[in-house]
Design an enzyme around this catalytic site. Structure first.
Site, mmCIF file in Angstrom:
data_model
loop_
_atom_site.group_PDB
_atom_site.id
_atom_site.type_symbol
_atom_site.label_atom_id
_atom_site.label_comp_id
_atom_site.label_asym_id
_atom_site.label_seq_id
_atom_site.Cartn_x
_atom_site.Cartn_y
_atom_site.Cartn_z
ATOM 1 N N CYS A 1 0.815 -1.225 0.000
ATOM 2 C CA CYS A 1 0.000 0.000 0.000
ATOM 3 C C CYS A 1 0.848 1.275 0.000
ATOM 4 O O CYS A 1 0.566 2.216 -0.751
ATOM 5 C CB CYS A 1 -0.939 0.000 1.200
ATOM 6 N N HIS B 1 -2.996 6.081 4.728
ATOM 7 C CA HIS B 1 -1.550 6.177 4.964
ATOM 8 C C HIS B 1 -1.074 7.546 4.472
ATOM 9 O O HIS B 1 -1.508 8.018 3.421
ATOM 10 C CB HIS B 1 -0.785 5.099 4.195
HETATM 11 O O1 25A Z 1 1.190 -11.770 4.745
HETATM 12 P P1 25A Z 1 0.757 -10.446 4.234
HETATM 13 O O2 25A Z 1 0.672 -10.388 2.733
HETATM 14 O O3 25A Z 1 1.626 -9.312 4.725
HETATM 15 O O4 25A Z 1 -0.738 -10.197 4.788
HETATM 16 C C1 25A Z 1 -1.143 -10.354 6.173
HETATM 17 C C2 25A Z 1 -2.553 -9.828 6.415
HETATM 18 O O5 25A Z 1 -2.564 -8.522 5.877
HETATM 19 C C3 25A Z 1 -3.853 -8.278 5.349
HETATM 20 C C4 25A Z 1 -4.719 -9.489 5.396
HETATM 21 O O6 25A Z 1 -5.649 -9.278 6.484
HETATM 22 C C5 25A Z 1 -3.715 -10.573 5.724
HETATM 23 O O7 25A Z 1 -4.288 -11.521 6.568
HETATM 24 N N1 25A Z 1 -3.563 -7.827 4.033
HETATM 25 C C6 25A Z 1 -3.052 -8.477 2.962
HETATM 26 N N2 25A Z 1 -2.837 -7.648 1.962
HETATM 27 C C7 25A Z 1 -3.214 -6.431 2.407
HETATM 28 C C8 25A Z 1 -3.198 -5.148 1.856
HETATM 29 N N3 25A Z 1 -2.781 -4.929 0.609
HETATM 30 C C9 25A Z 1 -3.673 -6.555 3.728
HETATM 31 N N4 25A Z 1 -4.096 -5.547 4.442
HETATM 32 C C10 25A Z 1 -4.080 -4.332 3.854
HETATM 33 N N5 25A Z 1 -3.638 -4.120 2.607
HETATM 34 P P2 25A Z 1 -7.208 -8.994 6.285
HETATM 35 O O8 25A Z 1 -7.821 -8.825 7.624
HETATM 36 O O9 25A Z 1 -7.495 -7.973 5.292
HETATM 37 O O10 25A Z 1 -7.753 -10.307 5.620
HETATM 38 C C11 25A Z 1 -7.711 -11.483 6.267
HETATM 39 C C12 25A Z 1 -8.517 -12.407 5.362
HETATM 40 O O11 25A Z 1 -7.773 -13.580 5.235
HETATM 41 C C13 25A Z 1 -8.690 -14.637 5.405
HETATM 42 N N6 25A Z 1 -8.043 -15.875 5.718
HETATM 43 C C14 25A Z 1 -7.308 -16.190 6.783
HETATM 44 N N7 25A Z 1 -6.921 -17.467 6.718
HETATM 45 C C15 25A Z 1 -7.450 -17.954 5.565
HETATM 46 C C16 25A Z 1 -8.155 -16.942 4.925
HETATM 47 N N8 25A Z 1 -8.782 -17.117 3.768
HETATM 48 C C17 25A Z 1 -8.715 -18.337 3.189
HETATM 49 N N9 25A Z 1 -8.073 -19.371 3.752
HETATM 50 C C18 25A Z 1 -7.447 -19.223 4.944
HETATM 51 N N10 25A Z 1 -6.825 -20.274 5.513
HETATM 52 C C19 25A Z 1 -9.572 -14.156 6.499
HETATM 53 O O12 25A Z 1 -10.786 -14.829 6.541
HETATM 54 C C20 25A Z 1 -9.807 -12.750 6.042
HETATM 55 O O13 25A Z 1 -10.843 -12.721 5.106
HETATM 56 P P3 25A Z 1 -11.507 -15.173 7.963
HETATM 57 O O14 25A Z 1 -12.891 -15.344 7.568
HETATM 58 O O15 25A Z 1 -10.786 -16.317 8.617
HETATM 59 O O16 25A Z 1 -11.332 -13.975 8.959
HETATM 60 C C21 25A Z 1 -12.292 -13.054 9.111
HETATM 61 C C22 25A Z 1 -13.207 -13.364 10.356
HETATM 62 O O17 25A Z 1 -12.576 -14.295 11.266
HETATM 63 C C23 25A Z 1 -12.401 -13.709 12.573
HETATM 64 N N11 25A Z 1 -11.114 -14.202 13.039
HETATM 65 C C24 25A Z 1 -9.913 -13.821 12.634
HETATM 66 N N12 25A Z 1 -8.970 -14.513 13.288
HETATM 67 C C25 25A Z 1 -9.607 -15.373 14.120
HETATM 68 C C26 25A Z 1 -10.977 -15.187 13.981
HETATM 69 N N13 25A Z 1 -11.880 -15.899 14.666
HETATM 70 C C27 25A Z 1 -11.426 -16.848 15.521
HETATM 71 N N14 25A Z 1 -10.106 -17.068 15.704
HETATM 72 C C28 25A Z 1 -9.177 -16.370 15.047
HETATM 73 N N15 25A Z 1 -7.882 -16.600 15.229
HETATM 74 C C29 25A Z 1 -12.442 -12.243 12.316
HETATM 75 O O18 25A Z 1 -12.942 -11.558 13.443
HETATM 76 C C30 25A Z 1 -13.417 -12.124 11.159
HETATM 77 O O19 25A Z 1 -14.760 -12.088 11.623
HETATM 78 O O1 L14 Z 2 2.817 -6.004 2.323
HETATM 79 O O2 L14 Z 2 0.620 -3.495 8.203
HETATM 80 O O3 L14 Z 2 0.861 -5.489 1.601
HETATM 81 O O4 L14 Z 2 0.102 -1.622 7.205
HETATM 82 C C1 L14 Z 2 0.086 -4.412 3.821
HETATM 83 C C2 L14 Z 2 -0.291 -3.831 5.136
HETATM 84 C C3 L14 Z 2 2.246 -5.185 4.829
HETATM 85 C C4 L14 Z 2 1.818 -4.568 6.133
HETATM 86 C C5 L14 Z 2 1.649 -5.682 2.525
HETATM 87 C C6 L14 Z 2 0.518 -2.801 7.195
HETATM 88 C C7 L14 Z 2 1.109 -5.486 3.915
HETATM 89 C C8 L14 Z 2 0.934 -3.405 5.897
#
Ligand code: 25A
Ligand code: L14
Length: 337
Positions: free
Chosen positions: A129, A242
């Site tokens: 981002c 941001h």
């Molecule tokens: O590794 P990275 O690339 O750096 O990314 C790390 C995290 O950054 C976010 C994204 O979080 C990701 O998990 N992200 C990635 N790219 C981004 C970007 N460009 C970014 N954020 C900003 N800019 P997120 O919150 O946006 O999305 C998380 C989604 O991932 C789904 N997910 C998780 N495991 C999965 C999966 N999908 C498919 N298969 C899997 N195995 C997750 O789905 C969500 O859609 P979810 O349904 O599991 O989670 C949402 C609901 O679940 C609750 N919850 C969360 N954790 C728990 C939980 N409930 C019980 N126990 C938990 N541990 C949440 O409250 C929600 O209701």
């Molecule tokens: O690499 O935590 O796209 O604000 C995006 C969200 C890294 C972390 C990525 C954050 C993530 C970032």
């Protein structure tokens, strides 16, 4: 007009929900939509274009008959399932950090390097981002006056981590106002009424991985490995948006007025810059908008070839969901799906 079968992986997350909104708002030509998330969310029902869709657990069968798969479920999910989806014949637009620096995967910001989608082999990566909003603002200047060096400090909202961090900021803010103790969960320390210079993990060179992404991703997107870049990424107690203080050194002198003129015509950029009436971008106002906002453009008094500026964007929209859908639009326009 041809329509496409779309899958969203991570559909229940902050970015996943924004994918749905952006696809609806931009009337993306969808013949069907499949919503995938973890088993925790399977069975949930979500409206897409006024039709209720049931969320499924992501599996190896999720990508049968899918044309375009938008991923935002973290790097581990993307590492595995993006390959599965591409093998099944879908084109993946991946929001995670998993594929961005892979030499076989284009890393694309449509305002900057749309032509790179042409060499995709099933996966196109969506940049970080903070990188996206910086290159949208700087590339138009770089095209007329090549950039030699960038020093950037970011002020990143908690929504970058996901919805759990938004809850953490709310909870802690209430606790501080009520004189109670706070406990950090997803952030490394208290974020309410505080700043944390730690986003993603620390690397051996002293930078964080987030800071290093801004260096490497910017060079890849702008096709400019010669640009020297140093970043400091800071988490701030803001929900969405941001902000970045950027100092740029060019090859030739450039006047602030000229930069304002160039940026006023640049795609995806809006200049808000009139200090006499306190006009400049700020995250509260930028949240919900598609543009990258630029203000505080001024000569860098420490360098004859320098400009300083302030750049703000909605990290969930242009920083994630919007940019990914724009990539999908380029793929469709160019017949690459
Ligand atoms: O590794 P990275 O690339 O750096 O990314 C790390 C995290 O950054 C976010 C994204 O979080 C990701 O998990 N992200 C990635 N790219 C981004 C970007 N460009 C970014 N954020 C900003 N800019 P997120 O919150 O946006 O999305 C998380 C989604 O991932 C789904 N997910 C998780 N495991 C999965 C999966 N999908 C498919 N298969 C899997 N195995 C997750 O789905 C969500 O859609 P979810 O349904 O599991 O989670 C949402 C609901 O679940 C609750 N919850 C969360 N954790 C728990 C939980 N409930 C019980 N126990 C938990 N541990 C949440 O409250 C929600 O209701
Ligand atoms: O690499 O935590 O796209 O604000 C995006 C969200 C890294 C972390 C990525 C954050 C993530 C970032």
């Amino acid at each position: 007009m041809k329509k496409y079968a779309v899958a969203i992986v991570g559909a229940t997350g902050l970015v996943g929900q924004e994918f749905i909104k952006v696809l609806e708002q931009r009337r993306f030509p969808m013949s069907s939509v499949r919503l995938c998330a973890s088993d925790r969310s399977a069975g949930k029902r979500i409206f897409v274009n006024h039709t209720e869709v049931e969320v499924q657990e992501t599996s190896s069968r999720s990508f049968e008959h899918i044309d375009i798969a938008l991923f935002s479920a973290g790097a581990d999910i993307s590492k595995h399932f993006a390959l599965v989806a591409a093998k099944a014949g879908a084109v993946v637009v991946d929001n995670s950090s998993a594929w961005r620096m892979d030499a076989e995967v284009p890393l694309v910001v449509p305002e900057v390097n749309p032509d790179d989608v042409a060499w995709h082999k099933g996966i196109v990566a969506n940049p970080n981002c903070s990188t996206i909003q910086m290159v949208v603002a700087l590339n138009p200047l770089h095209q007329v006056n090549p950039i030699k060096r960038i020093v950037v400090d970011t002020y990143q909202s908690v929504s970058g981590i996901g919805s759990v961090a938004i809850e953490e900021l709310s909870t802690q803010s209430k606790q501080v106002l009520e004189g109670k103790n706070t406990a950090p969960h997803v952030l490394p320390h208290q974020i309410a009424f505080n700043l944390l210079p730690e986003i993603d993990v620390f690397l051996d060179n002293g930078y964080t991985k987030e800071e290093w992404k801004m260096v490497k991703e910017t060079q890849k997107i702008m096709h400019a490995e010669e640009i020297a870049i140093s970043a400091t990424c800071v988490r701030v107690p803001v929900y969405i948006g941001h902000s970045e203080a950027i100092s740029v050194e060019f090859t030739h002198p450039i006047a602030p007025d000229e930069a304002r003129r160039i940026l006023a015509d640049a795609p995806g950029v809006k200049v808000l810059d009139d200090p006499t009436v306190s006009l400049y971008p700020h995250p509260w106002a930028a949240a919900g908008s598609d543009d990258v906002f630029v203000g505080r453009i001024r000569a860098d008094n420490s360098h004859p070839l320098g400009l300083a500026m302030w750049v703000v964007a909605d990290n969930i929209r242009k920083g994630a969901a919007l940019n990914a859908v724009q990539i999908a639009e380029v793929l469709v326009e160019r017949g690459l799906v």
